[in-house]
Structure formats: C-alpha cells, structure tokens
Design a protein around this motif. Structure first.
Motif, PDB file in Angstrom:
ATOM      1  N   THR A 299      43.731  46.393  56.480  1.00 47.52           N
ATOM      2  CA  THR A 299      43.664  45.408  55.395  1.00 47.52           C
ATOM      3  C   THR A 299      42.332  44.680  55.383  1.00 47.52           C
ATOM      4  N   GLN A 311      37.669  41.426  41.881  1.00 50.22           N
ATOM      5  CA  GLN A 311      38.948  42.136  41.819  1.00 50.22           C
ATOM      6  C   GLN A 311      38.822  43.544  41.240  1.00 50.22           C
ATOM      7  N   GLN A 315      39.929  46.929  43.303  1.00 57.33           N
ATOM      8  CA  GLN A 315      40.948  47.850  42.792  1.00 57.33           C
ATOM      9  C   GLN A 315      40.430  49.278  42.696  1.00 57.33           C
ATOM     10  N   SER A 320      45.968  49.098  47.174  1.00 57.13           N
ATOM     11  CA  SER A 320      46.763  47.919  46.828  1.00 57.13           C
ATOM     12  C   SER A 320      45.893  46.673  46.928  1.00 57.13           C
ATOM     13  N   LYS A 322      46.241  42.446  46.163  1.00 56.74           N
ATOM     14  CA  LYS A 322      47.075  41.317  45.776  1.00 56.74           C
ATOM     15  C   LYS A 322      46.265  40.023  45.879  1.00 56.74           C
ATOM     16  N   LEU A 324      46.686  36.574  47.256  1.00 58.16           N
ATOM     17  CA  LEU A 324      47.576  35.852  48.171  1.00 58.16           C
ATOM     18  C   LEU A 324      47.661  34.367  47.848  1.00 58.16           C
ATOM     19  N   TYR A 333      42.097  37.337  48.235  1.00 55.72           N
ATOM     20  CA  TYR A 333      42.606  38.692  48.001  1.00 55.72           C
ATOM     21  C   TYR A 333      43.074  39.317  49.312  1.00 55.72           C
TER      22      TYR A 333
END
Length: 336
Positions: A299, A311, A315, A320, A322, A324, A333
């Motif tokens: 991660t 972002q 992506q 994945s 997200k 947070l 992120y």
C-alpha cells in the motif's frame, strides 16, 4: 537554459578571480559555463549529482555544512527560502574565506535576498548591492568583524510531537519542512495510519523523520527506509531516529533514483515546491515509478493539498485508490 540567478552570476563572472565556491546553485550547467576555478557546496542531492557529473565529484561537497578548514577567495550563497537557513550558511562559510575574501548573496527579489544587509551585519560594517538583473539581485561584503565559532549542533532544535497516542522527540534544522512543529497534513496521515506491515517500508520525502519514526514506533518489526533530497532533512531524520532508539536506513536520493529493493508499504507527504515555484513533477514521477518498488498487495498512503490532481495518476498506477480522510485543505489517499 540557466536559471535567472545563474544568468546574473554569468554577467558578473569577471569578479570570480582566484578560488570560488558556489553554494546551493539552482542548476549544474553554471559550473561548465563559468570561466573560473569554481567548486560547489550542495545541500540538495539532485543538483549535487548533476554538478558532479558536469565538473567532477572532487569539486563538489554534499552535506549540512562545509568543512571549516577550507579557504576560498570568494563564496556565493544562493538565497534559500528560509532566512534562518541563510543565517546558518553565512555563519558557517564566513570561516572559509581567505583574509580579504568576499561573501556574496544572490537570489530572486521576491525570495528574501533584499535582506542581505541585515544578514551580513554581524560580520561586516558594509554590504553593497553589486548588480540586479532578471528580477534577481547580487549583494556582497568583506567580513571585518570577528565571527562567532560555528558548530552545527548549535542550530538543532528538538520538539516533542504529540499525535495519536504518541509523544516523541523530533529534531529540526533551519530549512527543513515544518521546522519545529507538526504540519496538519502529516497529522492527518498519522491519525489515519493504515496498519504498518512487517518488512521494509518507505518514507519518501522524509523531512525530519516525523512519519518514518512514527511508523517504526507503531511496528518495531518494520524495517524503515527514509529518503529525501535534502542533506538537512536526512541529518534531522537520523537524529530523530536516534533520539527514539530506532534503527533506520537513511538514503539521499533524487526521487527514487538511489532506492533499490521492494517494500511492503510506502508513506509520504510529498513536496510540491522547488524553491519559490510550484512543482508537482517529483511527486508525479514518484507515483508512476513506485509500483516497481512495491510487493504484491503493498500500500501507499499519500497526503496532499486537495487542489493537487494526484488522484487520476494514482488511479492509472494502482488497482485500488481510496480517500481515507479529507478536510477543506487536505486529502489522504490509500492506494493498493
């Protein structure tokens, strides 16, 4: 093309007689274009590497301070963003001049160079504006006062940082991000920290080591690698780790250029300025390259100002992504 400050130096190169030192130049090409005996002192690893390639590693020094036994006929300091960093550089380098040597300060007019008379006043009665061009200025002085002894230790500050359930000491030097306090973006990341895995983890753009040391305290089985382009930051990160009894790996690197191996997680509150100018390229390059350094299932936690368009790039790279946590100013992120 040379930066405006370097162009200002080029039009004054007749001044560079004897042995000279350029401090934190903005570009490496100036060393190949100045027709003089010029060495470099760099607190930033990217320009240090480039300059060493241009004119030889033996002409360049990367570190927090310059060896006091060195002697130059003249020294040019490029005005840093933080005036306290300029004060530390002057306090160091005034000891590296031959008798009658010159100390010059160059920089953007909007970047604090106009404070040269005040910065030089502890060392000389007179400060002269030597030239002005390209929205930059060049000031100079010849020291005529006895300078105080210089020791890097005198410039360190230590603050206790309280975040989450922890309170731990962090060391700071002038010119290191968020010097003396915990910035709100980093606080957001640490208060929403994803479980820290065992194995190697990366703190990119580590600054004073706030994130990396918190991560190590959260999981003593993690092997923390901290990297930054700034010698000042890396020195503080090492000091912070030692103060907390943490064994970490400190690596100077331009982006990920000096990093090797794989990581179970990465954490960053990345920089988005180069000097006075907004610059997202370092972070965008980091995001695009990072997948090659992560283990399967690893991660990335990245916190940044909400207006910065990270972002879409995240992506493109990660399976994945997200959000947070977020506020009116920042967004955190989690990318896997």
């Amino acid at each position: 093309m040379l930066s405006p400050v370097s162009q200002l130096l080029m039009r004054n190169q007749a001044r560079f007689r004897g042995r000279w030192l350029l401090v934190n130049p903005q570009d490496a090409q100036v060393f190949s274009q100045l027709e003089a005996d010029v060495s470099g002192f760099h607190q930033y690893f990217d320009i240090y590497q480039q300059s060493a390639a241009v004119s030889g590693a033996d002409k360049h020094h990367f570190g927090v301070s310059y060896p006091l036994e060195a002697r130059f006929d003249g020294i040019v300091i490029m005005m840093p963003k933080a005036k306290e960093q300029a004060q530390m550089l002057i306090a160091n380098l005034v000891h590296c001049l031959v008798p009658g040597g010159q100390l010059l300060l160059a920089g953007d007019n909007k970047g604090g160079v106009k404070s040269a008379p005040k910065l030089f006043s502890p060392y000389a009665e007179h400060c002269v504006k030597l030239d002005s061009a390209r929205h930059c200025a060049l000031y100079g002085m010849q020291p005529d006062k006895v300078p105080a002894p210089f020791c890097v230790e005198d410039w360190f500050k230590q603050r206790n940082i309280e975040v989450g359930q922890r309170c731990y000491p962090v060391s700071f030097l002038p010119g290191v991000f968020s010097s003396g306090s915990l910035d709100p973006a980093t606080r957001m990341l640490l208060e929403n920290l994803h479980p820290v895995p065992d194995g190697r983890v990366l703190d990119f753009g580590c600054g004073a080591g706030v994130i990396g040391c918190y991560v190590a305290l959260e999981n003593p089985h993690a092997e923390v690698v901290m990297t930054d382009v700034s010698a000042l930051a890396l020195c503080c990160a090492q000091r912070t780790a030692e103060s907390n009894g943490i064994d970490v790996h400190i690596i100077p690197s331009d982006g990920l250029s000096e990093i090797s191996g794989k990581f179970a997680a990465a954490y960053t509150n990345p920089p988005f300025h180069t000097g006075l100018h907004t610059d997202y390229e370092v972070t965008l390059g980091f995001i695009r390259q990072l997948s090659g350094y992560l283990q399967p299932g690893a991660t990335l936690q990245l916190v940044a100002n909400s207006f910065i368009p990270y972002q879409p790039v995240l992506q493109q790279v990660f399976k994945s992504v997200k959000v947070l946590a977020q506020s009116t100013k920042f967004r955190l992120y989690l990318a896997r």
